[in-house]
Motif scaffolding. Structure first.
Motif, mmCIF file in Angstrom:
data_model
loop_
_atom_site.group_PDB
_atom_site.id
_atom_site.type_symbol
_atom_site.label_atom_id
_atom_site.label_comp_id
_atom_site.label_asym_id
_atom_site.label_seq_id
_atom_site.Cartn_x
_atom_site.Cartn_y
_atom_site.Cartn_z
ATOM 1 N N ASP A 146 0.853 -1.196 0.000
ATOM 2 C CA ASP A 146 0.000 0.000 0.000
ATOM 3 C C ASP A 146 0.885 1.241 0.000
ATOM 4 O O ASP A 146 2.005 1.218 0.525
ATOM 5 C CB ASP A 146 -0.840 0.067 1.293
ATOM 6 C CG ASP A 146 -1.889 -1.032 1.386
ATOM 7 O OD1 ASP A 146 -2.211 -1.654 0.360
ATOM 8 O OD2 ASP A 146 -2.395 -1.246 2.516
ATOM 9 N N ARG B 41 -12.012 8.402 2.003
ATOM 10 C CA ARG B 41 -10.740 8.317 1.286
ATOM 11 C C ARG B 41 -11.003 8.086 -0.188
ATOM 12 O O ARG B 41 -12.066 7.588 -0.573
ATOM 13 C CB ARG B 41 -9.872 7.183 1.847
ATOM 14 C CG ARG B 41 -10.361 5.812 1.483
ATOM 15 C CD ARG B 41 -9.471 4.706 2.041
ATOM 16 N NE ARG B 41 -10.055 3.402 1.786
ATOM 17 C CZ ARG B 41 -9.834 2.340 2.521
ATOM 18 N NH1 ARG B 41 -9.045 2.385 3.559
ATOM 19 N NH2 ARG B 41 -10.392 1.185 2.202
ATOM 20 N N MET C 70 -17.007 -4.926 -0.252
ATOM 21 C CA MET C 70 -16.910 -3.472 -0.464
ATOM 22 C C MET C 70 -17.833 -3.023 -1.600
ATOM 23 O O MET C 70 -18.330 -3.854 -2.358
ATOM 24 C CB MET C 70 -15.451 -3.066 -0.754
ATOM 25 C CG MET C 70 -14.969 -3.485 -2.119
ATOM 26 S SD MET C 70 -13.187 -3.248 -2.383
ATOM 27 C CE MET C 70 -13.028 -1.491 -2.334
ATOM 28 N N ALA D 195 -8.178 -0.553 9.386
ATOM 29 C CA ALA D 195 -8.947 -0.574 10.643
ATOM 30 C C ALA D 195 -10.094 -1.586 10.548
ATOM 31 O O ALA D 195 -10.346 -2.337 11.497
ATOM 32 C CB ALA D 195 -9.487 0.814 10.967
HETATM 33 P P1 AMP Z 1 -9.596 -1.223 5.000
HETATM 34 O O1 AMP Z 1 -8.901 0.073 5.328
HETATM 35 O O2 AMP Z 1 -9.905 -2.051 6.219
HETATM 36 O O3 AMP Z 1 -10.762 -1.046 4.089
HETATM 37 O O4 AMP Z 1 -8.552 -2.133 4.166
HETATM 38 C C1 AMP Z 1 -7.484 -1.600 3.451
HETATM 39 C C2 AMP Z 1 -6.660 -2.745 2.849
HETATM 40 O O5 AMP Z 1 -7.422 -3.402 1.841
HETATM 41 C C3 AMP Z 1 -5.390 -2.232 2.182
HETATM 42 O O6 AMP Z 1 -4.278 -2.758 2.882
HETATM 43 C C4 AMP Z 1 -5.455 -2.732 0.735
HETATM 44 O O7 AMP Z 1 -4.266 -3.366 0.322
HETATM 45 C C5 AMP Z 1 -6.623 -3.703 0.713
HETATM 46 N N1 AMP Z 1 -7.465 -3.528 -0.479
HETATM 47 C C6 AMP Z 1 -7.889 -2.362 -1.047
HETATM 48 N N2 AMP Z 1 -8.651 -2.603 -2.148
HETATM 49 C C7 AMP Z 1 -8.718 -3.959 -2.288
HETATM 50 C C8 AMP Z 1 -9.349 -4.855 -3.232
HETATM 51 N N3 AMP Z 1 -10.036 -4.387 -4.292
HETATM 52 N N4 AMP Z 1 -9.207 -6.187 -3.049
HETATM 53 C C9 AMP Z 1 -8.501 -6.659 -2.008
HETATM 54 N N5 AMP Z 1 -7.882 -5.894 -1.084
HETATM 55 C C10 AMP Z 1 -7.973 -4.547 -1.214
#
Ligand code: AMP
Length: 307
Positions: free
Chosen positions: A12, A92, A148, A234
């Motif tokens: 990330d 975000r 999501m 988080a």
């Molecule tokens: P959160 O802040 O809990 O929504 O999760 C963020 C994490 O989700 C980050 O470390 C990203 O690498 C991961 N992430 C973001 N978009 C995706 C996606 N489309 N598929 C899988 N993981 C993702």
């Protein structure tokens, strides 16, 4: 007493109003594993490229995370995500999503994972989440999933099929509204519980989380923090604390889920204190106990209704 965790392990790059990270280790399953391994053994399922740091894998192994289900595609790159937070840190923008190894991810459940009693499906394409359920020879005691808005936009039919197979769905408030088509969260919860899951957790960022089941609802606050440094992960950390507590206690009652969402909220409050997984790596049992005490203080009150 073990738990399967499925999800992304990634790089990330994060920008907040207070700072900017280099390319750091992230991914939903990485956060979940760092958190849940405080409570139980973790059987990880993911895919990474040859660029993923060996030290990270070694650190996870040392915490009791099995990596037998993590495929390493040596000549490819790991999933990369970049995001920028606004001043309120609740919203975000995704700046970059490079799927890389995730594009053709076909998770394989190793035989050694087959006796796992709990399954945590981190945010991924619904068909990939489904393929893990389909491979389980014995249905786990509890299947929890995160998802999501992206999948609601592009894979709603698959998502609805999956919802029929899981016990607990975790979404944030805007996702609950999108999934149900209803602005009222109470009505949205009714609609979503009608789609399959027996329990629904709606996360509201710094405003806590709601647990819905049959006609009941429980609320867990988020700890009011002076400074939120980086909210990335988080939600995943919350998920790791929730399922970690359930897997440790092996109790899937509504009463125990109330405790589990408090544990999830406490763990998430650590995650946001530093960039990436940094804070989660250093949390001790004493830190966790102290923070759980703060939660008890936060919501504990007496009321006299005798007059
Ligand atoms: P959160 O802040 O809990 O929504 O999760 C963020 C994490 O989700 C980050 O470390 C990203 O690498 C991961 N992430 C973001 N978009 C995706 C996606 N489309 N598929 C899988 N993981 C993702």
């Amino acid at each position: 007493m073990s738990l399967i965790v499925v999800g992304s392990m990634a790089f990330d790059a994060i920008e907040t109003p207070f700072g900017k990270s280099d390319k750091i280790v992230g991914g939903a399953a990485t956060y979940i594993a760092w958190c849940a391994s405080n409570f139980t053994a973790v059987n990880q399922i993911s895919v990474i490229g040859g660029d993923f740091p060996q030290e990270e894998l070694d650190a996870l192994t040392a915490r009791g995370v099995s990596l037998d289900g993590v495929e390493i595609k040596k000549d490819e790159k790991s999933f990369f995500w970049s995001g920028r937070y606004h001043m309120d840190m609740n919203s975000r923008d995704t700046l970059v999503t490079e799927l890389n190894v995730l594009e053709h991810f076909k998770p394989i459940v190793p035989d050694s994972y087959q006796d796992s009693e709990f399954l945590m499906l981190g945010n991924l394409t619904p068909s990939v989440q489904m393929s893990v359920i389909d491979q389980m020879k014995v249905r786990p005691k509890l299947i929890v999933m995160d998802t999501m808005n992206l999948w609601m936009d592009i894979a709603m039919d698959d998502l609805k099929e999956l919802l029929k197979k899981v016990d607990v769905l975790m979404v944030n408030d805007s996702e609950a509204r999108q999934l149900s088509g209803d602005f009222s969260l109470v009505r949205a919860a009714k609609t979503i519980l009608g789609m399959g899951p027996k329990y629904l957790i709606i996360k509201k960022g710094e405003h806590g989380a709601l647990l819905f089941h049959e006609g009941k609802v429980f609320f867990a606050p988020a700890l009011p923090l002076e400074e939120v440094f980086d909210p990335t992960g988080a939600g995943d950390t919350f998920a790791g604390g929730f399922i970690g507590h359930i897997a440790k206690t092996k109790d899937i009652s509504f009463e125990n889920m109330k405790t589990a969402i408090i544990v999830g909220s406490a763990m998430a409050s650590f995650c946001v204190e530093k960039f990436g997984t940094e804070r989660l790596r250093e949390v001790t049992k004493a830190d966790m106990d102290e923070r759980l005490k703060e939660f008890v203080q936060l919501v504990n009150f007496d009321i006299d209704l005798s007059e």
